[in-house]
Design an enzyme around this catalytic site. Structure first.
Site, PDB file in Angstrom:
ATOM      1  N   GLU A 254       0.801  -1.228   0.000  1.00 11.91           N
ATOM      2  CA  GLU A 254       0.000   0.000   0.000  1.00 11.91           C
ATOM      3  C   GLU A 254       0.833   1.277   0.000  1.00 11.91           C
ATOM      4  OE1 GLU A 254      -3.669   2.063   2.556  1.00 11.91           O
ATOM      5  OE2 GLU A 254      -2.883   0.109   3.131  1.00 11.91           O
ATOM      6  N   LYS A 270      -8.679  -0.647   1.483  1.00 11.32           N
ATOM      7  CA  LYS A 270      -9.662  -1.012   2.489  1.00 11.32           C
ATOM      8  C   LYS A 270     -10.636  -1.980   1.845  1.00 11.32           C
ATOM      9  CE  LYS A 270      -9.701  -0.287   6.702  1.00 11.32           C
ATOM     10  NZ  LYS A 270      -8.497  -0.899   7.228  1.00 11.32           N
TER      11      LYS A 270
END
Length: 461
Positions: A254, A270
């Site tokens: 990420e 997410k």
């Protein structure tokens, strides 16, 4: 990027008692070598040990448009809560690079989540650490190695030295003792999740990330663990940092922040489901249709928009990509991208204070989520859920989100895992998410990652 003192670059003195300044020049030399990243990391680690130098640092995957940026030797010094943000913002003006994608050097380091934790809540590692690298080895997108330097008069000599080093035999790996991580108590995690659900039901917040920590022992070289993890998992935002204080082996997928000039973007992840092989389209589609996971991502994307909006030109915050399903080792993720133009005069320190800690590992509203996390989690997060990366006066700022990250200190290895809790979360499923996020890294640590087969296009069964 806001520059530091004109034509000067700050470098920690040996005792860190003061900052010293020296003139800067960017030099780039292409090297006639074809070594792999893991070979180069091993060679640099052996070189540092042989010469008694600080260990190498590494960024691999997709950093600054390159496949790897490696600092052959960098002394990372712990930074206090103020210096943690200010130090990497102290960079000079450097004339535009002639070579496409040049990085040159810069600050390498990390910001631990502990910077946002209540006083006294600290993990084993320093809350933050930074070190200046005045030369790096860079593997560009075309597979060519470069030696790049800032403010050195011996770049040609260094290029010759590293050419000889990288065309020589790789050192025999020493390996590490295979380790099995001790899992935390499932009931304790479920209790924290239920308490978070009660806070959501009471209207205190919309979601919060609830995490836990796996622990074990580690006897070996952090650089070898990093190389094995990168080879097995091929993470997009991997990073290795180490020093007398311990080591951070981050195998993160990420991006937290990327800044070039006044343009900034963040790509929060997410939403997660397990991935059971390259043809596992069923779970990919299921993830995109999941009401819980979509809501989780949209809320955090809005939070990141708000964070960047604190330092952005009005009207410049956009979401060019929303809810993309993307593979990672062992899992599918939902990710979105937020982009902004920061205001004139906004420093990197301003940006970090506005956005840290990353929204994807906190919750919404952010301040209340931080309080809930502090109340419900039984152990400090340490570096986990912070950020690791580099700030270069040539290439800009890039930091990952420190998830899927080993923290090593005094023979102990820790791995944080967790997930976002929303009104529709199930404590048992949240625990299962922790397990399948940890599974690829557990296999690396147990030295059976070759049988695990969990690169970016291969899941686990």
């Amino acid at each position: 990027m806001q520059a530091g003192p004109p034509e000067a670059i700050p470098v920690f003195s040996a005792d860190r008692a003061a900052l010293q300044y020296e003139a800067v020049r960017l030099d780039c030399v292409r090297l006639d070598v074809s070594a792999s990243v893991d070979q180069v990391v091993a060679l640099l680690d052996a070189r540092a040990r042989r010469r008694g130098l600080p260990p190498p640092a590494a960024l691999t995957g997709v950093w600054f448009g390159s496949r790897a940026v490696l600092a052959p030797s960098v002394r990372l010094a712990p930074a206090g809560s103020h210096d943690a943000y200010e130090v990497p913002a102290r960079v000079p003006h450097v004339a535009p690079a002639r070579e496409k994608g040049a990085v040159g050097g810069g600050w390498l380091g990390y910001l631990g989540y502990d910077l946002a934790a209540p006083p006294g809540a600290r993990g084993r590692l320093p809350a933050a650490a930074w070190g200046w690298a005045d030369h790096v080895l860079r593997l560009d997108a075309d597979g060519c190695w470069w030696l790049e330097s800032l403010g050195r008069d011996d770049t040609a000599e260094l290029a010759a030295e590293f050419t000889a080093l990288l065309t020589g035999p790789a050192p025999a790996p020493t390996g590490w003792t295979p380790a099995v991580l001790r899992r935390p108590d499932e009931a304790t995690h479920a209790k924290a999740v239920r308490a978070c659900l009660e806070a959501i039901s009471a209207g205190e917040l919309y979601q919060a990330n609830i995490c836990t920590r796996f622990t074990g022992t580690f006897d070996g070289r952090p650089a070898e663990l990093f190389a094995a993890g990168v080879t097995a998992l091929q993470p997009r935002r991997a990073a290795l940092l180490s020093g007398d204080w311990g080591a951070v082996v981050s195998l993160s997928p990420e991006l937290f922040l990327s800044r070039r000039g006044r343009t900034v973007h963040s790509t929060p992840i997410k939403g997660t489901l397990p991935r059971r092989g390259p043809a596992d389209d069923a779970n990919a589609g299921k993830l995109r249709r999941s009401v819980k996971d979509v809501a989780e991502n949209v809320m955090i994307t809005d939070l990141v928009r708000n964070d960047l909006g604190r330092v952005a030109v009005v009207g410049s915050v956009t979401v060019p990509e929303l809810l993309r399903v993307r593979p990672a080792p062992g899992v599918w993720h939902l990710e979105s991208t937020v982009r902004a133009t920061v205001r004139e005069g906004c420093t990197d320190a301003d940006l970090l204070r506005a956005a840290f800690p990353p929204g994807s590992v906190t919750g919404a509203p952010k301040l209340r989520a931080l309080e809930v996390i502090a109340d419900l989690e039984i152990a400090p997060r340490g570096v986990y859920c912070g950020a690791v990366g580099m700030v270069s006066p040539v290439a800009g700022l890039e930091l990952n989100v420190a998830i899927r990250t080993f923290e090593l200190c005094s023979g102990v290895v820790e791995l944080g895992v967790g997930g976002g809790i929303t009104a529709s979360s199930d404590p048992e499923l949240e625990w299962q998410e922790c397990l399948y996020k940890a599974a690829p890294l557990e296999s690396v640590l147990a030295r059976d990652a070759g049988n695990f087969g969990c690169g970016p296009d291969v899941g686990f069964g």
